[in-house]
Structure formats: C-alpha cells, structure tokens
Motif scaffolding. Structure first.
Motif, mmCIF file in Angstrom:
data_model
loop_
_atom_site.group_PDB
_atom_site.id
_atom_site.type_symbol
_atom_site.label_atom_id
_atom_site.label_comp_id
_atom_site.label_asym_id
_atom_site.label_seq_id
_atom_site.Cartn_x
_atom_site.Cartn_y
_atom_site.Cartn_z
ATOM 1 N N THR A 88 0.816 -1.219 0.000
ATOM 2 C CA THR A 88 0.000 0.000 0.000
ATOM 3 C C THR A 88 0.847 1.266 0.000
ATOM 4 O O THR A 88 0.584 2.210 -0.752
ATOM 5 C CB THR A 88 -0.877 0.064 1.273
ATOM 6 N N ASP A 89 1.865 1.281 0.885
ATOM 7 C CA ASP A 89 2.610 2.527 1.130
ATOM 8 C C ASP A 89 3.789 2.730 0.187
ATOM 9 O O ASP A 89 4.449 3.770 0.250
ATOM 10 C CB ASP A 89 3.089 2.593 2.590
ATOM 11 N N TYR A 90 4.089 1.768 -0.667
ATOM 12 C CA TYR A 90 5.174 1.964 -1.646
ATOM 13 C C TYR A 90 4.619 1.845 -3.058
ATOM 14 O O TYR A 90 4.193 2.826 -3.652
ATOM 15 C CB TYR A 90 6.360 1.020 -1.353
ATOM 16 N N CYS A 91 4.591 0.655 -3.604
ATOM 17 C CA CYS A 91 4.256 0.545 -5.025
ATOM 18 C C CYS A 91 2.814 0.933 -5.336
ATOM 19 O O CYS A 91 2.551 1.532 -6.378
ATOM 20 C CB CYS A 91 4.607 -0.847 -5.529
ATOM 21 N N VAL A 92 1.881 0.620 -4.448
ATOM 22 C CA VAL A 92 0.486 1.002 -4.714
ATOM 23 C C VAL A 92 0.346 2.528 -4.660
ATOM 24 O O VAL A 92 -0.210 3.149 -5.582
ATOM 25 C CB VAL A 92 -0.486 0.319 -3.727
ATOM 26 N N ARG A 124 -2.112 -4.454 1.311
ATOM 27 C CA ARG A 124 -1.458 -4.519 2.621
ATOM 28 C C ARG A 124 -0.191 -3.677 2.541
ATOM 29 O O ARG A 124 0.423 -3.594 1.466
ATOM 30 C CB ARG A 124 -1.092 -5.955 3.016
ATOM 31 N N GLY A 125 0.195 -3.072 3.696
ATOM 32 C CA GLY A 125 1.333 -2.154 3.697
ATOM 33 C C GLY A 125 2.541 -2.688 4.455
ATOM 34 O O GLY A 125 2.434 -3.606 5.267
ATOM 35 N N ILE A 126 3.697 -2.080 4.189
ATOM 36 C CA ILE A 126 4.934 -2.416 4.893
ATOM 37 C C ILE A 126 4.997 -1.619 6.199
ATOM 38 O O ILE A 126 5.388 -2.126 7.237
ATOM 39 C CB ILE A 126 6.172 -2.114 3.995
ATOM 40 N N ASP A 127 4.599 -0.360 6.164
ATOM 41 C CA ASP A 127 4.563 0.559 7.311
ATOM 42 C C ASP A 127 5.924 0.703 7.992
ATOM 43 O O ASP A 127 6.118 0.303 9.137
ATOM 44 C CB ASP A 127 3.495 0.140 8.332
#
Ligand code: VGL
Ligand code: ZN
Length: 201
Positions: A152-156, A178-181
């Motif tokens: 979620t927080d990078y490629c998306v 889903r994110g890495i955060d």
C-alpha cells in the motif's frame, strides 16, 4: 461489470511480498481471493511484477555495511535499501500461486535497470523514466483505474499518485492492499494519496 473505460491494476502480488518471502508484507496473502474476484468486474486487467537484476541498487546487500531498511541517497533522491527481493527469474519474483493470472492482458515488469528503483507502475523513482503503462491504458481508452496489491505505502501509493498526475481517476481499495509501514510510511502514503486526489476506499 465496470465500464470499458476502467482498468484493474494489480500491484506486485509476488511470493517475496507474501508471508515466507524475502520482503514479506504482513497479511499479503490475505488479499488474493478478493483480487481474484475483482478481476471478473473489469474488462481491462493489468498485473505488475517487481523484477530486479541481482546487482540492483535498491538491495542493501549491494551497499557494503548498509543494513536492510536503512536510507541512502541516490542521484534521484532518498532511497530505502531493501532486503534482496524479486530477483528476475527466481521463485520469489513469481506471482503468488493463488493469484489468477489468466485474466490479465498485460504484465508490466519494473525495477529492471540496475541503478534505479521503480515503485510506480508508471515511472521509475526518478519520476521521469516511463514504463509504458500510460500509453497502453490511454490507447485502450482507459480513463479510470482501481489499484490493489502490495505494498500500500510503496508501489500502490506511488502508482496511484502518478496515475492522478497523468490525468487518470484513481481509486485504491485498501481492503485488497497490505502495507509495509516503515517509520509511519502507511499514514504518510494515505495522506499523500488523498492530497493527490486518489480515492482511498
Ligand atoms: C515494493 C519495496 C521494494 C512494493 C517493491 O512492491 O511495494 N516495495 N520493491
Ligand atoms: Zn523492489
């Protein structure tokens, strides 16, 4: 069925981003059945695949002394150094075996140039080197995209923000992401997406 002007863009649902993988995103595999079902709603389906050579500059292992998840400075700006992941041709770079791939008409591979990372499906991290996805979608008459996948927080997020910059309507379905955060990256990605006019659902 959605109108023919809408495309589903499935970002990086690959083994290395799922539990057990080299850069596992928590719950990464939980979104796959939802994504598979969504494919039936869209006439245009595109998959992206993170696809790095072994000597890729985003790998901490290629920077002596650097720890994974530390920051470095690249000619195009700050860059997180990642664990080695999605190396071309490896099992880690393959799509998760549960992901439907037959409905996809296009697979965009990104991050294949050794010296530059590519989070976005549209541009490398210099934000100017194009992947070709913009032309593909515009040639097909696509004006709106729905983004799902990892992370979620990078490629998306990078893909969604670039989509807005290129004039597409963009929706991110968070239940299918889903994110890495890393250090608050999920909250800032949400904020940046909203500021860019991305509909975050
Ligand atoms: C990604 C970090 C490095 C992603 C890819 O798919 O979000 N994140 N490479
Ligand atoms: Zn990568």
């Amino acid at each position: 069925m959605r109108p023919a002007t809408e495309a589903l863009i499935v970002i990086d649902v690959q083994n290395d981003f799922c539990p057990g993988g080299a850069l596992a995103v928590a719950g990464g595999n939980e979104i796959i059945s939802r994504i598979n079902a969504l494919m039936d709603d869209f006439a245009a389906v595109v998959l992206t695949q993170d696809w790095h050579p072994p000597n890729h500059a985003s790998f901490a292992a290629n920077h002596p002394g650097a720890a994974p998840f530390s920051l470095t400075e690249m000619p195009y700006g700050p860059q997180v150094l990642w664990p080695t992941h999605c190396v071309q041709g490896t099992e880690g770079a393959a799509f998760h075996p549960d992901l439907r791939t037959d409905p996809a008409q296009l697979v965009i591979r990104k991050g294949f140039r050794p010296g530059i990372d590519s989070y976005s499906a549209f541009f490398e991290n210099d934000r100017t080197t194009a992947t070709g996805l913009e032309g593909y979608l515009k040639n097909r008459g696509i004006t709106a995209i729905t983004l799902v996948g990892l992370a979620t927080d990078y490629c998306v997020a990078y893909s969604a923000i670039d989509a807005r910059r290129l004039g597409f309507a963009a929706t991110v379905l968070e239940e299918a992401c889903r994110g890495i955060d890393l250090n608050g990256s999920l909250a800032s990605a949400r904020e940046d997406m909203r500021a860019a006019g991305v509909l975050v659902q």
